[in-house]
Write a protein that holds these residues in place. Structure first.
Motif, short mmCIF file in Angstrom:
data_model
loop_
_atom_site.label_atom_id
_atom_site.label_comp_id
_atom_site.label_asym_id
_atom_site.label_seq_id
_atom_site.Cartn_x
_atom_site.Cartn_y
_atom_site.Cartn_z
N CYS A 67 5.32 4.49 -4.25
CA CYS A 67 5.42 4.07 -2.84
C CYS A 67 4.08 4.20 -2.14
CB CYS A 67 6.46 4.91 -2.11
SG CYS A 67 8.11 4.61 -2.73
N ARG A 68 3.34 5.27 -2.48
CA ARG A 68 2.02 5.45 -1.87
C ARG A 68 1.11 4.30 -2.29
NH1 ARG A 68 1.96 10.88 -1.91
NH2 ARG A 68 1.70 10.91 -4.15
N ARG A 78 2.47 0.95 -0.88
CA ARG A 78 2.81 1.05 0.53
C ARG A 78 4.23 0.57 0.82
NH1 ARG A 78 -0.96 -1.12 4.42
NH2 ARG A 78 -2.27 -2.31 3.04
N ARG A 98 8.70 -6.12 2.74
CA ARG A 98 7.77 -5.92 3.86
C ARG A 98 7.49 -7.19 4.65
NH1 ARG A 98 2.76 -3.51 1.41
NH2 ARG A 98 2.02 -3.37 3.53
#
Ligand SMILES: Nc1ncnc2c1ncn2[C@@H]1O[C@H](COP(=O)(O)OP(=O)(O)OP(=O)(O)O)[C@@H](O)[C@H]1O
Length: 473
Positions: free
Chosen positions: A100-101, A104, A292
């Motif tokens: 996830c890092r 993003r 997103r």
């Protein structure tokens, strides 16, 4: 007649769903996605009892590495459970937080992405024809409400189908959670409990534990109503997808850089809803999904498509660029680094690769061509006596100024970009050309008074940037 028990009820509903949606074929190899929670434990048990299909079951579990020893415990529990049924188990551990890092993503989106990628790998390793998931009617109702809160359109509110594409099936989707719980107790199965399911800081849990019980006071059938809405919209969605595909085929093509290009002339004649769908189709084709990408992004793309401005650019999350160039709207992913590091020296005419992508083309032109006027915004004609080589080419730096052609006095480049509404993300990628320390050209935008050709011009060059990732007037 068989007595109506919790077990008979669940088996009956699942058999109906399987028949109605054609979820299973005799002899199928089924990858059963088992988290270790009650729903997927029941799913495995139910599938093992559909003996008439002669299924080959494989248990699949992904350890998301989000809950330390608890996650490892889930993985062991699922392996033991598979052994009880005498079926193979495939599991992997993925550091979802790290994923996830890196990408993003929210934890929820990242976990889902990791899970579906894992299912794909596991299914092809075992030659599974379908992957079975344990979603049920209450999950469906929660998903509809969540998407409503997020402002979804038909596609989002259609939520889940018992069959998703060729590969995913949801045999429990027409069962309520309570029915599954009754089966679970009646059969004496065991499962793992995920403490985070009670944590109402998560939106889904709050909807489950607070919103749906509240709505049930207004309408005790709220879950049924929400799942009906999802089913009706799923049917509509099928029609809309076919219409979208038809429009997309008519209006889109790939260019030689493999970018997706939409024909704006045709697009503008379509209704707004269809335009939105065509943009979404273009994005999902390029990015693989719509993670997103929000409704506001789709609206911004539409504004770009309809605006009077012939050139403009817009960035979406995930390094996706949408560029308006006159009657074309171009979608591309992995846009070049929009940054112009260092300096480039141009000693004379020729082609020069720019660090951010594209080529700077400097070509001699006859004085008569030079005098015939400028070559438009994209192709500037520079008087070599006024702006001799060598030139220095670089990105904008604080304090840069120039004397815009046709204006008296000088202006900060930054103010020029603001006045011209050049997107901030694009500014540092625009090549600026200096001769003898003076800024003579902002490539693709404006020449300086210091480099203008005139009746006395003897030697001139045309300057243009080819294959530039994006430009704006
Ligand atoms: N760690 C896991 N390993 C394997 N399968 C899982 C795992 N977690 C969930 N699943 C599968 O996904 C189903 C739905 O799980 P859950 O409701 O937690 O996911 P969701 O995020 O709501 O759904 P989705 O996966 O569609 O986004 C489970 O019943 C199970 O079949």
């Amino acid at each position: 007649m068989a007595p109506f028990t919790a077990e008979a009820n669940v088996l009956g509903v699942v058999r109906n769903t399987v028949r109605e949606y054609g979820l299973l074929q005799s002899g199928d190899t089924v990858l059963v996605a088992v988290s270790g929670g009650m729903d997927s434990v029941v799913l495995l048990d139910v599938l093992s009892r559909l003996t008439e299909f002669n299924l080959r079951l494989i248990v699949a579990h992904l350890n998301h590495c989000l809950r330390g020893e608890d996650s490892a415990g889930d993985e062991r529990f699922v392996a033991d459970l598979a052994a009880v049924y005498g079926v193979p188990v495939v599991s992997e551990a993925i550091d979802v937080r790290e994923l996830c890092r890196r990408e993003r993503l929210s934890l929820e989106d990242g976990a889902r992405k990791a899970r579906y990628a894992f299912y794909g790998r596991a299914a092809s390793r075992y030659g599974a024809s379908v992957v079975a998931l344990g979603h049920h009617a209450d999950d469906q109702a929660e998903t509809v409400l969540m998407r409503l809160l997020r402002g979804s359109g038909t596609a989002g509110l259609a939520a889940m189908n018992p069959r998703r594409g060729e590969s995913y099936i949801r045999p429990l989707l027409q069962l309520r959670r309570a029915e599954i719980a009754a089966y679970f107790s009646a059969t004496g199965l065991r499962c793992r409990t995920d403490a985070s399911n009670a944590d109402v800081t998560f939106l889904r849990n709050r909807i489950r534990h607070e919103v749906i019980p509240y709505l049930s006071h207004l309408n005790p059938s709220v879950v049924g109503r929400l799942t009906t809405t999802a089913r009706l919209l799923a049917a509509d969605e099928e029609i809309l997808c076919a219409v979208t595909e038809d429009a997309f085929q008519r209006l889109s093509k790939r260019d030689d850089l493999n970018r997706l290009v939409l024909d704006l002339g045709g697009l503008r004649r379509e209704k707004v809803g269809l335009r939105y769908r065509v943009y979404r189709r273009a994005i999902s084709l390029l990015k693989g999904d719509l993670t997103r990408v929000a409704a506001c992004h789709i609206q911004q793309i539409d504004q770009l498509a309809l605006a009077g401005k012939p050139n403009a650019l817009f960035f979406l999350p995930g390094r996706l660029a949408v560029v308006r160039e006159y009657d074309r709207l171009t979608f591309s992913v992995d846009v070049p680094d929009l940054h112009f590091p260092g300096e480039l020296v141009v000693a004379g005419p020729g082609d020069f690769s720019l660090p951010g992508g594209g080529v700077l083309r400097v070509a001699s032109v006859a004085p008569s061509v030079a005098l015939a006027g400028d070559g438009g915004r994209q192709r500037a004609i520079v008087d070599l006596a006024a702006a001799p080589f060598p030139w220095c080419v670089r990105g904008v730096r604080p304090g840069d100024r120039f004397r815009p052609s046709g204006m008296s006095g000088s202006k900060k480049v930054k103010d020029y970009f603001i006045d011209e509404k050049v997107p901030v993300a694009l500014r540092s990628a625009i090549p600026l050309i200096f001769s003898e320390g003076k800024l003579i050209l902002i490539c693709g935008y404006r020449l300086s008074n210091d480099a203008l050709v005139g009746v006395h011009t003897h030697a001139a060059v045309a300057v243009e940037v080819c294959g530039q990732p994006a430009k704006s007037p």
